[in-house]
Write an enzyme that holds these catalytic residues in place. Structure first.
Site, PDB file in Angstrom:
ATOM      1  CG  ASP A 185      -2.219   0.843   0.860  1.00 60.68           C
ATOM      2  OD1 ASP A 185      -2.170   1.633  -0.105  1.00 60.68           O
ATOM      3  OD2 ASP A 185      -3.230   0.737   1.575  1.00 60.68           O
TER       4      ASP A 185
HETATM    5  C1  BGC Z   1      -4.976   3.300   0.046  1.00 60.37           C
HETATM    6  C2  BGC Z   1      -5.195   2.302  -1.046  1.00 60.37           C
HETATM    7  C3  BGC Z   1      -5.026   2.951  -2.386  1.00 60.37           C
HETATM    8  C4  BGC Z   1      -3.645   3.566  -2.448  1.00 60.37           C
HETATM    9  C5  BGC Z   1      -3.337   4.215  -3.770  1.00 60.37           C
HETATM   10  C6  BGC Z   1      -3.684   4.075  -0.131  1.00 60.37           C
HETATM   11  O1  BGC Z   1      -3.591   5.120   0.758  1.00 60.37           O
HETATM   12  O2  BGC Z   1      -4.982   2.642   1.299  1.00 60.37           O
HETATM   13  O3  BGC Z   1      -6.461   1.724  -0.916  1.00 60.37           O
HETATM   14  O4  BGC Z   1      -5.219   2.040  -3.410  1.00 60.37           O
HETATM   15  O5  BGC Z   1      -3.544   4.556  -1.442  1.00 60.37           O
HETATM   16  O6  BGC Z   1      -4.074   5.331  -3.989  1.00 60.37           O
END
Ligand code: BGC
Length: 740
Positions: free
Chosen positions: A287
């Site tokens: 993530d």
């Molecule tokens: C979120 C994800 C997301 C990623 C990219 C993160 O902060 O937890 O769900 O896909 O950012 O935007």
């Protein structure tokens, strides 16, 4: 440089021809091609493939400025980008990738969560439709639009079972039930990926967040998670396994720790279970910055240790933290990480690039930009969005059948109260892709359009910024008052957890004041999570949960208010009657002192019921349905036999409507404690007035099983109950015995 690119091109044209062009890419075996590319790569280039950067166009996490990106791409230091949404910029980046020594194309990703350009209801809202085909269609349209922008990959679906309404991200999932989340996971994956995600009209899906992110203690986003192994297997794993079985192309890990190790550095989750026991062949992306965040978790003293932890645990791609690109080379050269481990990650990523056909044509996804402006295509997508919207609206209350409002009496006069009536941005909710505010149909417009013979008056009622009440005019001339209350678009979503999920006191007070006019009051409750509104509840004759419904919000709401669509949605998450009940969910486990409000020393509260205001599966219609008691084809079954449960549903009211008949089970005695009841099936039945239909559910012993103390999936013989009804709290039961 030219030389290598030519070698690859020639190699590939040979392989592609040999493999047969007509065959869908995903069905081809690209292992030879992948290895021949891998064999030509330097260690730095391999590590480059594991590096994902975010464009500076938008940040979906803490801002990490990153300059000279095109230069890094040309140097072969980047494998993927997220957060680029303009086709012309995407092309420019892909061109830069083609200028790198290896000429390996980039993968482009974005959070396409509930629509790209045409915005659909937020996922939690859409889950309320209990219409799996509809959810598949909206994901498919999102994929059609996203791929027309040139994107290859969406970071969706989020399939975290969500039980704590304080957690802002409940809006992204399918609510509190594990079995239902699994059903929704499958159709959303199919919708995004189609039959074959290598078709350039689809995108790769990403099962996220692996795993148990939604179990953040006290609903605080990014908080630690402390759950039992039993909950992990019973509650949080199954939707991921279902997504995997449905062929999901990628996985994303999560921010939280589990058993003391952040998911990004967790070997048990990524290597032992996902890539090991479940034999997952795709790749895992971290993530946002979650590799480097292991430093703040204090399991790594610096980015190098964090990179080591992540790669050895099985994390393949580094989203934005730069820990891999900065440190993996040293880690390999120092013998701390094997090059074989890097190769495995690179193979997994290259395989996706081959499957998507990007080696053959890196610009494959750039041929459909015209579709984004095509009026008839847009109209078609919008009509699905409108349908999704109205099917997601839950009728929570309808005293004296105030709704629907019919446009028959020419003299009817309606007041529309509250600035959310005219808001466009709020209807888009969080994660609105490239959805544009100007395209949104407001509730005011939707109602005005649907009721041409009715006099509509707008009243501000409260200030959207500070929630202060604004003096009300004389309300005596109105026949009906409709008021919109609830959350704004930025009150649920990522990093938007709350301690108080009550609707603002002033808005609840407004409903009270409106009711003092003596006129019927209809409340539209908006938001991205279950909210509490016990103060205003007695003063609203009718209440509709309208979530955030996207581009067609106003039309969808008008369809339901006017009875053009008879509401059919059911809550996928319980709505608490009091904030202190959170987390409240229907499938809590049996305790040694079952709830009995009449008796002391039983499970519960002294100052409030344990029951939610509106339970999982609840939702009314403009007609009345009667569901008959369940009947079994037998009273005893042996393992392996099918169990057929029959009931019937009858429309006892005056209008056509749709009921969702629900099936729950209970294992009466088992070797471990289990939920009081568990959702295991549903069927939607549309009936004319007076019409009756038989509904049949078939279970097998697999549907009755669970993970035992040894984490083995077992079905234990003994007595079971099955329940049918129209919500988790309104059920009739019958029992049977399952023998060895
Ligand atoms: C979120 C994800 C997301 C990623 C990219 C993160 O902060 O937890 O769900 O896909 O950012 O935007």
């Amino acid at each position: 440089m030219k030389h290598i690119v030519r070698v690859i091109t020639v190699l590939l044209s040979l392989f592609v021809t040999a493999a047969g062009l007509a065959q869908p890419y995903a069905q081809k075996d690209f292992s030879m091609e992948v290895d021949s590319v891998l064999n030509l790569m330097t260690l730095e280039e391999k590590i480059g493939q594991l590096n994902q950067l975010s464009s500076n166009e938008r940040f979906t996490g803490p801002v990490i400025q990153n300059t000279n990106q095109l230069e890094q791409v040309r140097e072969g230091k980047v494998g993927s980008f997220l957060n680029i949404t303009r086709p012309d910029i995407l092309v420019q980046y892909q061109e830069a990738a083609m200028q790198s020594r290896m000429g390996i194309p980039l993968l482009f990703a974005l959070d396409v969560i509930h629509g790209m350009k045409t915005i659909f209801p937020i996922p939690l809202g859409e889950a309320a439709s209990f219409d799996l085909a509809l959810m598949e269609s909206s994901a498919q349209i999102a994929a059609l639009e996203a791929s027309a922008y040139g994107l290859h990959w969406t970071f969706a679906p989020m399939i975290d079972v969500s039980r704590d309404a304080r957690w802002g991200r409940v809006m992204e999932g399918a609510g509190e039930d594990t079995w239902y989340n699994s059903q929704v996971a499958v159709v959303r994956v199919k919708g995004f990926q189609g039959e074959d995600y290598t078709d350039a009209k689809t995108v790769m899906a990403c099962a996220k967040h692996f795993v148990a992110y939604s179990a953040a203690i006290a609903g605080k986003d990014y908080n630690t998670v402390d759950i039992s192994r039993n909950s992990l297997w019973e509650v949080y794993f199954p939707p991921f396994k279902a997504a995997l079985d449905a062929g999901v192309a990628t996985f994303m890990n999560s921010f939280n720790d589990l058993d003391g190790m952040p998911a990004t550095g967790n070997k048990y989750l990524q290597t032992d279970i996902l890539k090991g026991k479940w034999n997952y062949q795709g790749f895992i992306v971290s993530d946002w910055n979650s590799i480097a965040e292991m430093i703040q978790h204090r399991v790594a003293e610096n980015p190098k240790v964090a990179a080591k932890l992540a790669i050895t645990a099985g994390n393949d791609m580094d989203m934005v933290s730069l820990a891999y690109i900065t440190h993996l080379k040293d880690l390999v050269e120092e013998g701390i990480v094997s090059e074989g481990r890097i190769d495995d990650s690179v193979r997994r990523i290259l395989l996706k690039k081959f499957e998507l056909g990007l080696f053959e044509d890196p610009y494959r996804y750039f041929s459909r930009t015209k579709e984004l402006e095509d009026e008839s295509i847009i109209a078609n997508y919008r009509s699905v969005a409108r349908d999704a919207g109205r099917k997601s609206i839950v009728l929570l209350k309808n005293e004296n059948k105030v709704l629907p409002i019919l446009d028959t009496k020419k003299s009817t006069s309606i007041a529309l109260v509250g600035p959310l009536m005219k808001s466009q941005r709020d209807m888009l909710g969080a994660w609105a892709g490239r959805g544009e505010t100007k395209d949104v149909v407001t509730v005011y417009e939707g109602i005005e359009h649907a009721l041409p013979n009715t006099k509509i008056t707008y009243i501000e009622g409260y200030n959207l910024e500070n929630n202060e009440l604004i003096a009300l005019p004389d309300l005596s001339k109105f026949d009906v008052i409709i008021v919109a209350v609830g959350e704004r678009h930025n009150e649920s979503g990522e990093a938007r957890s709350k301690v108080d999920i009550n609707i603002k006191a002033s808005q609840q007070e407004l409903v009270k004041r409106l009711k003092s006019s003596g006129k019927p009051v209809v409340a539209l409750v908006m938001g991205g999570r279950p909210v509490v509104f016990s103060e205003m509840e007695p003063f609203a004759d009718a209440i509709l949960m309208t979530w955030w419904l996207g581009t067609e919000a106003g039309n969808a709401i008008a369809d339901v208010l006017t009875g053009k669509y008879n509401p059919s949605a059911k809550l996928p998450m319980s709505f608490p009657g009091h904030l202190g009940q959170v987390p409240v969910y229907y499938n809590y486990k049996s305790t040694g002192r079952p709830w009995n409000p009449e008796r002391r020393y039983t499970f519960g509260y002294i100052d409030h019921t344990i029951l939610p205001a509106y339970p999982f599966g609840y939702g009314l219609s403009y007609t009345d349905f009667e569901i008959a008691a369940p009947v079994l084809d037998k009273g005893r079954y042996a393992m392996g036999e099918t169990i057929t449960i029959t009931t019937s549903v009858e429309n006892k009211g005056q209008v056509k409507g749709k009921e969702t008949v629900q099936l729950y089970i209970q294992d009466v005695v088992s070797s471990l404690t289990r939920p009081i009841i568990e959702f295991r099936g549903f069927e939607q039945v549309e009936l004319n007035p007076g019409e009756k239909r038989t509904v049949r559910f078939v279970l097998t012993d697999k549907d009755l099983g669970f993970y035992n103390a040894e984490t083995q999936f077992v079905t234990e013989p003994g007595e079971f109950k099955v329940f049918v009804g129209n919500s988790s709290q309104n059920l009739q039961e019958i029992s049977f015995v399952l023998s060895e």
